[in-house]
Design a protein around this motif. Sequence first.
Motif, PDB file in Angstrom:
ATOM      1  N   LYS A   1     -93.784  20.878  40.098  1.00 42.51           N
ATOM      2  CA  LYS A   1     -94.673  21.005  38.942  1.00 42.51           C
ATOM      3  C   LYS A   1     -94.274  20.033  37.832  1.00 42.51           C
ATOM      4  N   PHE A   2     -92.962  19.893  37.624  1.00 42.57           N
ATOM      5  CA  PHE A   2     -92.510  18.993  36.564  1.00 42.57           C
ATOM      6  C   PHE A   2     -91.701  17.831  37.133  1.00 42.57           C
ATOM      7  N   ASN A   3     -91.904  16.675  36.564  1.00 44.93           N
ATOM      8  CA  ASN A   3     -91.126  15.511  36.957  1.00 44.93           C
ATOM      9  C   ASN A   3     -89.783  15.527  36.252  1.00 44.93           C
ATOM     10  N   LYS A   4     -88.936  14.592  36.667  1.00 46.89           N
ATOM     11  CA  LYS A   4     -87.607  14.568  36.061  1.00 46.89           C
ATOM     12  C   LYS A   4     -87.671  14.363  34.558  1.00 46.89           C
ATOM     13  N   ASP A   5     -88.667  13.611  34.089  1.00 49.16           N
ATOM     14  CA  ASP A   5     -88.789  13.386  32.654  1.00 49.16           C
ATOM     15  C   ASP A   5     -89.488  14.541  31.943  1.00 49.16           C
ATOM     16  N   GLY A   6     -89.746  15.621  32.666  1.00 49.95           N
ATOM     17  CA  GLY A   6     -90.334  16.791  32.024  1.00 49.95           C
ATOM     18  C   GLY A   6     -91.846  16.779  31.935  1.00 49.95           C
ATOM     19  N   THR A   7     -92.478  15.704  32.373  1.00 49.68           N
ATOM     20  CA  THR A   7     -93.939  15.703  32.349  1.00 49.68           C
ATOM     21  C   THR A   7     -94.463  16.546  33.504  1.00 49.68           C
TER      22      THR A   7
ATOM     23  N   HIS B   1    -100.073  18.200  47.925  1.00 50.41           N
ATOM     24  CA  HIS B   1     -99.139  17.925  46.854  1.00 50.41           C
ATOM     25  C   HIS B   1     -98.441  16.581  47.002  1.00 50.41           C
ATOM     26  N   GLY B   2     -98.165  16.198  48.227  1.00 50.92           N
ATOM     27  CA  GLY B   2     -97.445  14.959  48.448  1.00 50.92           C
ATOM     28  C   GLY B   2     -98.202  13.723  47.975  1.00 50.92           C
ATOM     29  N   ASP B   3     -99.484  13.870  47.723  1.00 48.26           N
ATOM     30  CA  ASP B   3    -100.294  12.697  47.426  1.00 48.26           C
ATOM     31  C   ASP B   3    -100.538  12.496  45.953  1.00 48.26           C
ATOM     32  N   ILE B   4     -99.957  13.322  45.144  1.00 49.55           N
ATOM     33  CA  ILE B   4    -100.374  13.325  43.751  1.00 49.55           C
ATOM     34  C   ILE B   4     -99.444  12.501  42.880  1.00 49.55           C
ATOM     35  N   ILE B   5    -100.014  11.662  42.104  1.00 50.72           N
ATOM     36  CA  ILE B   5     -99.255  10.887  41.124  1.00 50.72           C
ATOM     37  C   ILE B   5     -99.847  11.181  39.757  1.00 50.72           C
ATOM     38  N   MET B   6     -99.040  11.691  38.843  1.00 47.86           N
ATOM     39  CA  MET B   6     -99.587  11.957  37.514  1.00 47.86           C
ATOM     40  C   MET B   6     -99.873  10.637  36.817  1.00 47.86           C
ATOM     41  N   MET B   7    -100.898  10.632  35.996  1.00 53.38           N
ATOM     42  CA  MET B   7    -101.261   9.428  35.260  1.00 53.38           C
ATOM     43  C   MET B   7    -100.319   9.245  34.092  1.00 53.38           C
ATOM     44  N   GLU B   8     -99.867   8.022  33.889  1.00 48.37           N
ATOM     45  CA  GLU B   8     -99.203   7.700  32.633  1.00 48.37           C
ATOM     46  C   GLU B   8    -100.232   7.896  31.534  1.00 48.37           C
ATOM     47  N   PRO B   9     -99.855   8.507  30.436  1.00 54.10           N
ATOM     48  CA  PRO B   9    -100.842   8.755  29.388  1.00 54.10           C
ATOM     49  C   PRO B   9    -101.618   7.513  28.966  1.00 54.10           C
ATOM     50  N   ASP B  10    -100.964   6.339  28.967  1.00 59.03           N
ATOM     51  CA  ASP B  10    -101.667   5.148  28.486  1.00 59.03           C
ATOM     52  C   ASP B  10    -102.526   4.467  29.548  1.00 59.03           C
ATOM     53  N   SER B  11    -102.357   4.849  30.811  1.00 61.25           N
ATOM     54  CA  SER B  11    -103.132   4.162  31.844  1.00 61.25           C
ATOM     55  C   SER B  11    -104.426   4.905  32.141  1.00 61.25           C
TER      56      SER B  11
END
Lengths: 112, 112, 112, 484, 484, 484
Positions: D232-238, D462-472
């Motif tokens: 659910k959360f990435n290492k950076d907490g997003t 789940h394996g296919d999901i990449i969260m969007m960088e907020p600026d992209s």
Amino acid sequence: MKMIQAIIRPSKVEEVKNVLDQAGYVSLTSIEVKGRGRQKGITQIWRGEEYKVDMLPKVKVEIVVPDEKENEAIELIRKAAYTGNIGDGKIFVLPVEKTIRIRTGETDGKAL
Amino acid sequence: MKMIQAIIRPSKVEEVKNVLDQAGYVSLTSIEVKGRGRQKGITQIWRGEEYKVDMLPKVKVEIVVPDEKENEAIELIRKAAYTGNIGDGKIFVLPVEKTIRIRTGETDGKAL
Amino acid sequence: MKMIQAIIRPSKVEEVKNVLDQAGYVSLTSIEVKGRGRQKGITQIWRGEEYKVDMLPKVKVEIVVPDEKENEAIELIRKAAYTGNIGDGKIFVLPVEKTIRIRTGETDGKAL
Amino acid sequence: MKMTKYPTIAASSFLLLLLLATIAMAGDPSGSATYTDDVAGLKIATNFAWTLVAAFLVFFMQAGFALLGAGALRVKNTVNYFAKSYMDFSIGALAYWAVGFALMFGGSKLFAGLEDGSSIIGWSGWFLSGDAYDVSTMMFWMFQVVFAATAATIVAGACAERLKLQAYLIYSGIVTAIIYSIYGHWVWGGGWLSTLPYGVGARDFAGSGVVHAVGGLVSLAAIMLLGPRIGKFNKDGTPNAIPGHDVGYIVLGTFVLFFGWFGFNPGSTLAATDLRISVIAVNTFLAGAAGAVLVCYWTFLKTKKVDIALTCNGALAGLVGVTAPCAYIPTWAAVVIGLISGLIVMYGIKFNEWVLKVDDPVGAVAVHGYNGLWGLLAVGIFADGTYGGVSGLIVGNTGQMTAQLIDAATVAVWAFGTGYILFALLKHTVGLRVSKEEELTGLDMGEHGYSAYPEFVIQEQHGDIIMMEPDSRANDHSPDGVRT
Amino acid sequence: MKMTKYPTIAASSFLLLLLLATIAMAGDPSGSATYTDDVAGLKIATNFAWTLVAAFLVFFMQAGFALLGAGALRVKNTVNYFAKSYMDFSIGALAYWAVGFALMFGGSKLFAGLEDGSSIIGWSGWFLSGDAYDVSTMMFWMFQVVFAATAATIVAGACAERLKLQAYLIYSGIVTAIIYSIYGHWVWGGGWLSTLPYGVGARDFAGSGVVHAVGGLVSLAAIMLLGPRIGKFNKDGTPNAIPGHDVGYIVLGTFVLFFGWFGFNPGSTLAATDLRISVIAVNTFLAGAAGAVLVCYWTFLKTKKVDIALTCNGALAGLVGVTAPCAYIPTWAAVVIGLISGLIVMYGIKFNEWVLKVDDPVGAVAVHGYNGLWGLLAVGIFADGTYGGVSGLIVGNTGQMTAQLIDAATVAVWAFGTGYILFALLKHTVGLRVSKEEELTGLDMGEHGYSAYPEFVIQEQHGDIIMMEPDSRANDHSPDGVRT
Amino acid sequence: MKMTKYPTIAASSFLLLLLLATIAMAGDPSGSATYTDDVAGLKIATNFAWTLVAAFLVFFMQAGFALLGAGALRVKNTVNYFAKSYMDFSIGALAYWAVGFALMFGGSKLFAGLEDGSSIIGWSGWFLSGDAYDVSTMMFWMFQVVFAATAATIVAGACAERLKLQAYLIYSGIVTAIIYSIYGHWVWGGGWLSTLPYGVGARDFAGSGVVHAVGGLVSLAAIMLLGPRIGKFNKDGTPNAIPGHDVGYIVLGTFVLFFGWFGFNPGSTLAATDLRISVIAVNTFLAGAAGAVLVCYWTFLKTKKVDIALTCNGALAGLVGVTAPCAYIPTWAAVVIGLISGLIVMYGIKFNEWVLKVDDPVGAVAVHGYNGLWGLLAVGIFADGTYGGVSGLIVGNTGQMTAQLIDAATVAVWAFGTGYILFALLKHTVGLRVSKEEELTGLDMGEHGYSAYPEFVIQEQHGDIIMMEPDSRANDHSPDGVRT
Ligand SMILES: Nc1ncnc2c1ncn2[C@@H]1O[C@H](COP(=O)(O)OP(=O)(O)O)[C@@H](O)[C@H]1O
Ligand SMILES: Nc1ncnc2c1ncn2[C@@H]1O[C@H](COP(=O)(O)OP(=O)(O)O)[C@@H](O)[C@H]1O
Ligand SMILES: Nc1ncnc2c1ncn2[C@@H]1O[C@H](COP(=O)(O)OP(=O)(O)O)[C@@H](O)[C@H]1O
């Protein structure tokens, strides 16, 4: 060129893909399959009766690489898909004679 | 004989099939796959959060042909599956050593 | 080694698997496909209109065997999948260059 | 419920009538003493019918919760969620029959068998036995038990995809029997909140606080202790998006809940002879509609897409928000409440994911918790004095708002606090969380031994999901086939 | 509704009573003036309960429409259809609250706040404010709003898989607020159709015309302007079958609609004290059953298969057909009406596909449009004079039939005409249709950014379909595995 | 229904009142003679509303049966099961209208038009025509027809995946029109069972026997003649598990049935003025909850898994078991009845599979048949004398138990016997079973020409299933990925 077909656990797909991605193997194809190997199947229950399903869900990852990359790609997949338990899966290597990119018509090396 | 594996857009399957049909290549097999290539994936939304799915649905069409038909079949598929945009897909050609028709036991040329 | 790809009726999968099992070919992989061959498709109905679906559900069974077992395995599959009617399917044999068991790293003969 | 809902018009109330009757004569199990062939008897019968039909509708909300939650989860946890949804009302019914009802309404003297209790807690009516074997008490129990089951089920969604079934089953009985019932006593059982010396005392008409805030805030405590799902959360907490497996179930579940809410709110009069039921129904409808419309357009303006799963949350948020005030407000206020609820749920979910960094797969905390609190405050703002003597800020009255603030603070502390203690205890005894392996494989196999759709070919998303960088985010909305 | 439904027995009607009361005293928001502790008050309460419960059932029909439509479409448009189904009632509720209700019932003087209007249009009751803040007016609004939402949602199915969401959302508000409401005024709001000097004036008990014909004929105009889905018609103009993705949803949706219809028809008395409700319920059931049985056997005799999706359409057709006459006819007539409805829907669909060459993915035009008109005429044929003074051809009366013909012609012109204008305007402003690319990819990705079932492996069906040459139909029914 | 339900308190009953009225004056189609503007009239209206709403809820149970059954079957037979579920109530409604109702209630003199009949069979009220064109008779018919449809649909599940649709459609009409109706006459139509000289005569409040035991025991006869599905039993006679394709449908179907049961049981008073309705509702809830809880924990203790599909059967078993006694018992007895029902269903299924070696894909025989009989006996055990003069063993009365035993024996012989004859006749005429080829391909293609989910990729499950040797069960519960 070679087509590497790796039959792996569904829960390992993400890791395998990431590892390949980082090593520059972006392109690949995956297919949901069911497989039977040394792993004996798992016990399920239906309305109080237990039974065993011997075909377990697996994912087949297919990746076509130039001959010289074959071993590197195999190693990457093997490490990422490894848990050490029965059911880790298998890798098959098949020869590929020709590759064409539909969009450009480029062939072989350029198409990969 | 050769097995031509074409990984194409789902929306192009019908056209590819029709073209092959008209050229006399009736027999074929298709499989739902997911693939990753130069195409970067598409943006999706879930409860207000945007994310990207990098594995896109594709269809793999497999057709086994005698050696001499290989190029014709490839050309037919390539033209029918072409849009010119990233994501058009790829064609792989694998060698096939033997073909057997289950119903009659005929092999190779006769079985195609 | 050879990869035997048999495209058979879904209703014959169980029989094929059992026969292979008894002959010691436990390991195999199966995939849901749709295929078109000599069989013309079946008639369906939707809200009073009849139409024909020309791609029928089939199952592709893939089994990798050592070269010397090829013929035996083919025969077993052929017999078990046979009904004598159009639509019984086909068997393709592809060469396999390498096989690796992920869990142990064993290759080829030992990995099968 | 009655006493606290409109004490100032008690004289015209059917329940008081019953009250006098029942206290005088102990339990009437056959109903032949309660019913008489005249206007008084017929009035009772009409109100029995109304209340029971409303209770049946509220019961059906269980199916709505099951669908809504299951649709928002991944295939591999579907059976588990359905099992939790199903078992919590079954266990809850027995728990509320044995204990909860007595704690909640003992001492309220509303019906036969409910004589003993204090302003803190009740202690009569156990097992619906003794004098509580009475047609009126049973009618009342039937309406109350379906509410109790609703409070419990809210937590199932927040904790989904990782909470052990065994811990859930224990939790479920305890919330229904104790946490819910004791707070309920304070508000609806004649307890201290209902008699606060501000306004007419705290008012929560159909349970924004009693049902929803309790469920939502226990959820918050639970997911803090439970931790987020793997991935659910990435290492950076997003946070990452983990899409649900069936949008149809989400929409259908929302329809069923909306339908059931027409039992939940209008039924809470316990009387069709209280004609305000029509206003309540209209306010319920409008607030739900307004919540949906706000989220629909808000997300459309931001992303050029209509996010229907979030829109369904908006509808439910509006319904939760209007649940406390629905009887006391004019229709325009219902629309305003619904719109604000829509905002609360959208930003509440973002707050939970980006600030609190908790993982709530179905948005239960924002929908039920935050909007439950909002509903309590909305009484203090929008009550227009036309009903039950409740007047809020819009008619220049501040006393009621004080009572509502105390109530909201109380429920926040009580539900979060007791919820935290309960889940902490469970964590150190039976354990809260399934093994990592089981979580990855899915709880369906681990806890139940079967999968929900064994014949369908399933692919892990789940394996296919990449969260969007907020600026992209601006680019790359192109569908498949468009050059990017 | 009342006035037009049984003016001749108005003396025994509870609404008139209310009418007198409310007009005299302006809005009664708390209900304490309307309700009195005697037979008169209790009668009002009983009828409130009846009408509200019926309204809740009708509300639930929204879920039925959503399921029915979604099941008949392809996976790639499922989210979009659910979104349209969900949003149209949300937007519709706000539109009807603000504007529609005032246009429809202003001037009817049925309840407080509805004083101003003419026989063409009403203009009071906006926003349910002023005197319309009244328990009786609200009870009435609640029942009416769920009908208004039904009319709007019918169009979603006909336009599915290609209509822009944005165009749909605009359309939805306008139909509910204006097109539906103005025609409704003429029939139920005391307008000119209800007072035609033939028979007792045009009668449409529960809305074959007002709700279904309006929805169905606006649909027809819409799909003419919108054009067919890609692949629906071949170059020679013959249609292709495009099967729906979930037959279970179709059947389930039909069950839910059937269930809700028991609110739709019997609830339209607005009074349980009008005991004809039982006859209405029975007629509703029988007509729905008869429509299904006819289609089931008819298709079986022709194809040796039971076409359950079409059979469900048959049931709905029977229900639509009996909606106008249900109160006025004996049970055998309900069966006959249902059987004929079954024929109309089967041949209506064929007519649309083969003659008009329009593409209606769910059959909305045939089910609601053609059978809506049939229902209006059925009143003129089968009314037996036992209720509301309505007598049709079977008891030798022709005047009523004249009124019904005028009504049917009016609704056909009005709904098709205004629908055509509205969609033509939308076409030249926001645009009606999604891009070809989006249509092929599916509206779910294009309009919403997600798919309905992301974890299930999906295969496109459309590519595999070959329509049968009409003469080759006899052979080749063999299932997989039979030599052909 | 009435006469047999509480003859001893008939004086206070609203139906008797009606009875006197209707007999004196023949049919009242408009209701204007039956309704009067006073307490008596209002009482009738209130009870009309109650009974009709209850009937609507029972109608909705059809959707529950459809979902429950479809979920328990394989994908390839889903359309077929939905078609059977849908058609049986459609055909049943027409059959009951034409014939069944007259056989069942003719001679009961309960309402206008039901004058003629004996204690064995009735013969008036055909087609609801003549004097039966009466608002009260229609109200009664509406409630009865939904029960009749329920009895028929139970068999669909037991015979699923192999019974010819054509045979089913014939069966369905005959059961509703004749087998159900004649036995129903004996119990609810004033027939001989209701007047047995033991206790107050046999009592079956809402139909454990009339509806459920009839459906369940006809099912048993049917599956004996039909034989098991291909692959259900191994050569050594041990059964195989054939898992259903959608657990969500099973749970959702159970929720819908549970919801509908609140119409089934409390509605069976036909009167809201009979305030015992609240006790009935509570008992219904508790028994269903107790059945579920028992099965949930029992299976958990044995297998460490929660078998939610079986737990749903447990809930339904509790509901079936309490259907006959629900009006006569205290709440603790409802819990006990539910717990025992849970045991009966679990061991009933095992008994059918391992001893009788019959194949019942949904467990209909155990849920409805065995628990239907149990419900009849439970009246004789737990009735506490507070209602209807029915007293059982717990208050020291043995006479009632005698009546209940006679009733249970009668229904067992009648339903099994006539069911056996009917299915034997069908077997030798139209044939019962589809061809082996069609069974393997699935009935959807064979009987309907389409599949339920054409766009989803489906995999056959059956080929993968290996039943566990009884002694090898202990080990190997490991999920995927754990070394075994
Ligand atoms: N000879 C084979 N031919 C085809 N597929 C195979 C073969 N051997 C293994 N597989 C596939 O690999 C999967 C994993 O094999 P498994 O025996 O469980 O791994 P291991 O024995 O290495 O632990 C199987 O489920 C099957 O899909
Ligand atoms: N090297 C490869 N190995 C396996 N599959 C591949 C490979 N390259 C491409 N594919 C498949 O082909 C599909 C289309 O490739 P893509 O890169 O999008 O096409 P292009 O780059 O030619 O526009 C991918 O989704 C993937 O399934
Ligand atoms: N040349 C081919 N290339 C790829 N797949 C084939 C080919 N020929 C047959 N198949 C596959 O085999 C299946 C069965 O073939 P079919 O023609 O029906 O069998 P037969 O003609 O031997 O009765 C087809 O549905 C298709 O999936």
